[in-house]
Motif scaffolding. Structure first.
Motif, short mmCIF file in Angstrom:
data_model
loop_
_atom_site.label_atom_id
_atom_site.label_comp_id
_atom_site.label_asym_id
_atom_site.label_seq_id
_atom_site.Cartn_x
_atom_site.Cartn_y
_atom_site.Cartn_z
N ARG A 1 -25.11 -13.91 3.50
CA ARG A 1 -25.44 -13.13 4.71
C ARG A 1 -25.22 -11.64 4.46
N GLU A 2 -24.10 -11.30 3.81
CA GLU A 2 -23.83 -9.89 3.53
C GLU A 2 -24.87 -9.30 2.60
N GLU A 3 -25.31 -10.10 1.60
CA GLU A 3 -26.33 -9.61 0.69
C GLU A 3 -27.65 -9.40 1.44
N ALA A 4 -27.97 -10.35 2.34
CA ALA A 4 -29.20 -10.20 3.12
C ALA A 4 -29.12 -8.99 4.04
N GLU A 5 -27.95 -8.78 4.67
CA GLU A 5 -27.80 -7.62 5.54
C GLU A 5 -27.86 -6.33 4.75
N ALA A 6 -27.26 -6.33 3.55
CA ALA A 6 -27.32 -5.13 2.71
C ALA A 6 -28.75 -4.84 2.31
N LEU A 7 -29.49 -5.91 1.98
CA LEU A 7 -30.89 -5.73 1.62
C LEU A 7 -31.69 -5.20 2.79
N ALA A 8 -31.41 -5.75 4.00
CA ALA A 8 -32.12 -5.27 5.19
C ALA A 8 -31.78 -3.82 5.47
N ARG A 9 -30.47 -3.46 5.29
CA ARG A 9 -30.09 -2.06 5.51
C ARG A 9 -30.76 -1.15 4.50
#
Length: 817
Positions: A298-306
């Protein structure tokens, strides 16, 4: 258990009255089985033998039913005769019952003393029930004598059976029963150890009583299944191991980080109190679910989205800057007397710049929505104004198509509501713009219906219908996806990003609204937006701006305290309000404002929210808490360049009753003064000045020439020239202050300087500079900021400040002539 012995006994003769009394006792005991169970459970909870008896209420019920049957059989066979304690052992129902229960419990390994203690609890429950019921004295005496006789003779049978050598007589049965119990225990222990989720049994003191194999592996790799249960490991504190007090955890703790043999892991924690009616096993069952991998994903996905959002925002901003420059140059070229051919070139450049600006603005809007940066405004507005304003914007587009007409279908009597009119307009403009773009002939209808109305709330449905080509059913939901259009030919024919409907759907979701579409190829389309809105506290003339202006309010020169630390903003507000006929006192800080209030009476306080000492919120709270009632009741209004992002609840909590976003339309300032004071200005504010504070036309160019032109019309060229001169002088100080603050990594100071620059740039119409300052402010205010992230944007902002001096000079020279 008793029925097999009933044939051994023949009922003796008895009088009818005695028989009736004994039948009543039997019925009484049967009717009170549940009460007897409750009494005995309450008694047994506090006894030492509690750990050796069943915890299920139905097991207690079976026991009471068997006892009641034996008592009934005794009453049938012996009647009311006195008990004989010396004869007939095993020959009457009471001793037969005692022998049977002794044999059954003895085979389970229950000690005699423990069983007799439990049996005396039964005796006590029966006797107390009779005594509490309120029978006539003679009946109560009879019932007590019969019950005591039964329990006495049953105890003789119990002791007789134990004396015969229960264990020796039933050795095989005892071994079989013990083996069954051990097997059952091992089965459930195996199930417990096999559960892959870590499970802990916690006692009432918070210590770990037992844990399964999965839980033990969190703490050591040397454990084998069953080693915790059978081993002699010391009891350990659950809180000491994992930092959680089991008594303070709710049913579910979403995520908690713990130390394990493999390092730090994230787990979700669920708890359940042990379900045990007899209270033998007090404590808690706690289980862990490892969510480390899910959290990391989830953190990787959020970082990618950011990263994606930051990239889109950065690229959109970088692209918009040169586009704004083109727009600004076009505006300046239009001031010259160009030959027709050159003028045509200028118009072509302007059209292309506007298309590019629209595309980039949509990308930037979508990235802001994805990043959660889009905030809702909450203001009171007449509902009918939304469709009317959308129609006014769309009419010029419709006029370009001779075969197309525009209709507005809305009730005449519409309420005033509270919400975000700008977002509603944006959605409807997207829908209406698409309808006009794709419809060559026929009609576009903008509709508004009141679906339902309840106290304080109204359900509204907006609609946009067209007679265009329509959309295939399989494409209806796809058109709301970003970068998607209903047909590949549309992009070639009409252009666009395919983001308009995606933005509209996301904005609708942000408002808790529903955006749907109905369409058939060749028959046109109908988009519907259903939104629930609060009714405004004020209706009719109090809500509508036009009607508010028409109200005949008395004019008065108000005593106003202006709290503003930025020189340009202060000069604009001061000049405007002095020309409107008001008396002013200026303060640059919150402390200076409080000192001014102590020495002079005022009608209203106008304060910026970002001040160098107290914030505008702190100033509002300080005024409301003032010891002088006249000061504590003083109306307060806030001015801020944050616009709709300002929390309305925070304003209300600080006692601030009005709000204007900078730069504000002069007419809205007049409305604010009227609403908060009840007086009109001697020379009404709003005869000129910038009017586009609602977002219309944003991004049209590097500068908004209407701002300084509006200042000149409302204030005159002299005062406007002083505003320009003050702004020019401030740019050098701002650039130097930014360089100093970023060099010392004082990010809060960078954010405050950029915020002031954003506001003052808007007051002279330098829209691109204001947006650049806003981006620097957001970066400097963000958590996890680094000097590398800010060095470039702030350096660019410093260069923009210095280059803006010549730009604002040229603009003002063009306007002032």
């Amino acid at each position: 258990m008793i029925s097999e012995h009933q044939g051994q006994f023949a009922p003796p003769a008895a009088e009818e009255a005695a028989r009736a009394d004994l039948t009543a006792l039997t019925r009484f005991l049967q009717a009170n089985e549940t009460r007897l169970i409750e009494m005995h459970i309450a008694y047994s909870i506090t006894r030492s033998y509690n750990a050796h008896v069943s915890t299920l209420p139905e097991a207690w019920r079976a026991s009471v039913q068997g006892l009641n049957g034996a008592i009934a059989l005794m009453l049938e066979t012996r009647g009311a005769a006195e008990a004989d304690y010396d004869s007939d052992i095993g020959g009457d129902p009471s001793t037969v019952y005692g022998i049977e229960v002794a044999r059954r419990h003895g085979l389970r390994g229950v000690p005699l003393a423990m069983f007799l203690s439990n049996f005396k609890g039964y005796r006590d429950s029966y006797l107390r029930l009779v005594q509490m019921t309120g029978f006539p004295a003679a009946t109560e005496t009879l019932y007590l004598r019969l019950l005591r006789g039964f329990f006495d003779r049953a105890e003789i049978g119990i002791c007789t059976q134990w004396g015969r050598g229960v264990v020796d007589a039933g050795q095989e049965q005892l071994l079989a029963e013990n083996q069954r119990v051990v097997t059952e225990k091992n089965k459930y222990l195996t199930i417990f150890e096999s559960i892959q989720t870590p499970v802990f049994l916690i006692d009432a003191e918070g210590a770990i009583e037992n844990m399964n194999h999965a839980a033990a592996l969190l703490l050591s790799k040397d454990v084998v299944p069953g080693s915790v249960y059978y081993g002699a490991a010391a009891r350990r504190s659950f809180q000491g191991l994992f930092g959680l007090d089991p008594r303070g955890i709710g049913p579910l703790l979403p995520e908690h980080e713990i130390d394990t043999i493999d390092g730090r892991r994230w787990v979700s924690v669920s708890t359940q109190e042990m379900l045990d009616v007899s209270r033998k096993f007090l404590g808690t069952v706690i289980s862990f679910t490892d969510v480390t991998d899910e959290r990391r994903a989830r953190e990787e996905a959020e970082a990618l989205a950011r990263a994606k959002t930051d990239f889109l925002a950065t690229m959109s901003h970088e692209i918009r800057t040169p586009i704004h420059s083109i727009g600004g140059i076009v505006e300046l070229l239009r001031q010259d007397d160009l030959p027709p051919r050159a003028a045509g070139y200028v118009e072509a450049i302007d059209r292309s710049a506007r298309v590019l600006t629209s595309i980039v603005s949509e990308i930037l809007d979508y990235s802001r929505i994805e990043a959660g940066g889009m905030m809702l405004e909450r203001v009171d507005f007449p509902l009918g104004e939304v469709t009317a304003e959308v129609a006014r914007v769309i009419e010029p587009l419709v006029a370009r198509k001779p075969g197309l007409v525009l209709h507005v279908d809305a009730p005449a009597d519409l309420p005033c509501v509270s919400g975000d009119p700008a977002k509603l307009r944006q959605i409807l403009l997207n829908l209406a713009g698409n309808a006009v773009k794709f419809t060559e002939a026929g009609a576009v209808v903008i509709g508004l219906d009141l679906i339902s109305r309840s106290p304080g709330r109204v359900l509204v449905r907006f609609s946009v219908r067209d007679t265009g080509p329509g959309i295939a059913s399989e494409r209806l939901e796809q058109i709301f996806r970003p970068f998607t259009q209903s047909d590949s030919s549309i992009e070639r024919k009409h252009g666009g990003t395919g983001l308009g409907l995606a933005i509209s759907r996301r904005l609708a979701e942000l408002m808790g609204a529903e955006l749907t579409v109905e369409s058939h190829p060749g028959e046109g389309s109908c988009f519907r937006l259903a939104v629930s809105l609060d009714l405004a506290a004020r209706q009719g003339a109090d809500c509508a701006r036009a009607r508010a202006k028409a109200q005949a309010l008395p004019a008065k020169a108000l005593r106003l305290l202006i709290v503003e630390d930025d020189a340009v903003n202060r000069l604009v507000t001061e000049t405007l309000l002095r020309q409107a006929g008001h008396q002013l006192r200026l303060a640059e800080t919150g402390e200076a404002a409080l000192q001014a209030l102590a020495g002079q009476a005022f009608d209203l306080v106008l304060t910026d929210l970002n001040l160098p000492d107290l914030s505008g919120f702190d100033l509002g709270r300080a005024i409301r808490a003032h010891a002088d009632p006249a000061i504590a009741r003083l109306p307060i209004a806030a001015l801020s360049a944050h616009g709709p992002a300002v929390d309305a609840a925070a304003l209300a909590a600080a006692g601030i009753g009005g709000f204007l976003a900078k730069p504000f339309a002069f007419a809205r300032l007049e409305d604010l003064l009227r609403r908060l004071t009840g007086f009109a200005s001697p020379r009404p504010v709003g005869s000129g000045g910038p009017l586009r504070d609602d977002g219309a036309g944003q991004g049209a160019g590097l500068v908004d020439l209407t701002v300084l032109r509006g200042h000149a019309e409302a204030l005159g060229t002299g005062p406007t020239g002083r505003i320009v001169a003050t702004f020019k002088a401030s740019l050098g100080h701002t650039a130097a202050a930014l360089e100093t603050a970023v060099g010392a990594e004082r990010w809060n100071e960078v954010a405050m300087i950029a915020h002031r620059l954003k506001s003052s740039a808007r007051h002279v119409g330098l829209r691109a500079l204001a947006e650049e300052a806003e981006r620097a402010e957001m970066l400097a205010s963000a958590s996890g900021r680094r000097s590398a992230d800010l060095a470039g944007p702030v350096a660019d902002l410093v260069l923009s400040c210095r280059s803006a001096v010549g730009l604002v000079e040229a603009i003002w020279a063009e306007i002032a002539g």
